[in-house]
Design an enzyme around this catalytic site. Structure first.
Site, PDB file in Angstrom:
ATOM      1  N   SER A  78      26.182 -18.483  14.175  1.00 41.38           N
ATOM      2  CA  SER A  78      24.997 -17.660  13.919  1.00 41.38           C
ATOM      3  C   SER A  78      23.962 -17.660  15.036  1.00 41.38           C
ATOM      4  CB  SER A  78      24.323 -18.107  12.614  1.00 41.38           C
ATOM      5  OG  SER A  78      25.081 -17.700  11.498  1.00 41.38           O
ATOM      6  N   LYS A 111      22.918 -14.250  16.054  1.00 37.91           N
ATOM      7  CA  LYS A 111      21.843 -13.456  15.462  1.00 37.91           C
ATOM      8  C   LYS A 111      20.621 -13.327  16.372  1.00 37.91           C
ATOM      9  CE  LYS A 111      23.080 -14.447  10.623  1.00 37.91           C
ATOM     10  NZ  LYS A 111      24.266 -15.289  10.803  1.00 37.91           N
ATOM     11  N   SER A 167      19.346 -17.515   8.469  1.00 43.45           N
ATOM     12  CA  SER A 167      20.697 -17.143   8.884  1.00 43.45           C
ATOM     13  C   SER A 167      21.428 -16.349   7.807  1.00 43.45           C
ATOM     14  CB  SER A 167      21.507 -18.401   9.254  1.00 43.45           C
ATOM     15  OG  SER A 167      22.304 -18.178  10.379  1.00 43.45           O
TER      16      SER A 167
END
Length: 334
Positions: free
Chosen positions: A113, A116, A170
């Site tokens: 993640s 992101k 997340s």
């Protein structure tokens, strides 16, 4: 008659041995030492154990961590003076990009993640309407890892809210929705992410989705340090990623989200930007910008072992910086 009885006993013993061997090979059984302690240590015999306790012990014995991509490359055997639990680490002085600590920092690995951060960066640079309402659809369901989400299909949130919980907590469906609603769709978003990586000089980086659920999203620690510095230039990313709690109204009841980084709630830390990540192939990951001893530093930890070890590694680095105050020309071991 005696021969007949002997034959029966031998048959029963052989059958029991075969079943035991089959259980061991299939993971249903294990040597006694894995399930019980001697009566001298426990104060009781094995027969006094409850079936529930035996079952729990058997489950624990059967579960084994799958190796990460870093493990498969042997990175866990790299020694460093701080004995970090992360297979990869990099600490740089943000002002001039001088390396203060380095460990396997040039190796490209799955980043989970941490992806992101780049998703958020290209979304903001596309100057999309932050008040536009986005809807979670079946296209946002995780078919890669089968992970769950608190955002049900049909949930509606402003783009700013999607961005907020994607960075802070997340939230995968939020990140998927951001990518899907990028001008031109998800493919255009991923293409923009890869173009931005090239512009930042992230030569060991490649993206295939906007969430990081795919192990094909890869980067080196050196590349991620460049991403952190670029993302830091966006006040929205700084604010959203370091918030400790945020509530959204997707329809129905209010959902309270919390930071995936426990350090953001620690008043001893002055964190300007952060992002966590985890999939099996990547291990536990963490990137941060923080002020330590009046110095702005960027920290990158990839493929850490244990749920909290990446945060502990950040603490070890901080203590090292505070104690030894390494000069800009200093460099720790690789």
């Amino acid at each position: 008659m005696l021969k007949f009885i002997t034959a029966i006993v031998i048959t029963v013993l052989c059958s029991s041995f075969a079943v035991a061997q089959s259980d061991l090979q299939s993971g249903k059984g294990a040597p006694k030492s894995q399930f019980s302690t001697s009566s001298k240590k426990s104060g009781g015999s094995r027969s006094t154990k409850s079936k529930k306790t035996q079952k729990k012990s058997r489950v624990v014995a059967d579960v084994a961590d799958r190796p990460s991509f870093g493990d498969l490359q042997g990175l866990q055997f790299t020694q460093d003076p701080l004995e970090l639990k992360s297979n990869v680490a990099l600490v740089i002085d943000q002002e001039n990009s001088q390396v203060l600590f380095e460990k396997n920092a040039a190796v490209s690995l799955p980043i989970a993640s941490i992806t992101k951060l780049m998703t958020s960066l290209v979304v903001l640079e596309a100057n999309q309407d932050m008040d536009e309402v986005l809807e979670v659809t079946n296209s946002d369901i995780d078919t890669e890892k089968g992970s769950s989400s608190r955002l049900s299909i049909g949930s509606k949130l402003k783009r700013s809210d999607m961005l907020h919980i994607a960075l802070m907590s997340s939230e995968n469906r939020a990140a998927s929705s951001l990518g899907r609603n990028y001008p031109g769709g998800l493919q255009a978003c991923v293409a923009a992410m890869n173009v931005k990586a090239m512009m930042l000089g992230m030569v060991e980086t490649h993206y295939v989705d906007s969430t990081g659920l795919s192990s094909q999203n890869v980067a080196s620690a050196k590349d991620l340090a460049k991403l952190v510095s670029a993302a830091y230039s966006q006040p929205v990313i700084r604010q959203y990623s370091t918030d400790t709690k945020y509530s959204v109204h997707p329809g129905g009841k209010i959902l309270d989200y919390f930071s995936s980084n426990r350090l953001t709630s620690n008043s001893d830390w002055e964190i300007g930007l952060q992002k966590t990540g985890y999939i099996t192939e990547a291990g536990r990951c963490l990137v941060m910008q923080a002020m330590i001893e009046g110095r702005a530093v960027v920290m990158v930890f990839l493929d850490s072992k244990g749920k909290y070890s990446r945060f502990a590694d950040a603490g070890r680095i901080r203590k090292w910086l505070e104690t030894f105050k390494p000069k800009l020309t200093d460099m720790a071991t690789q």
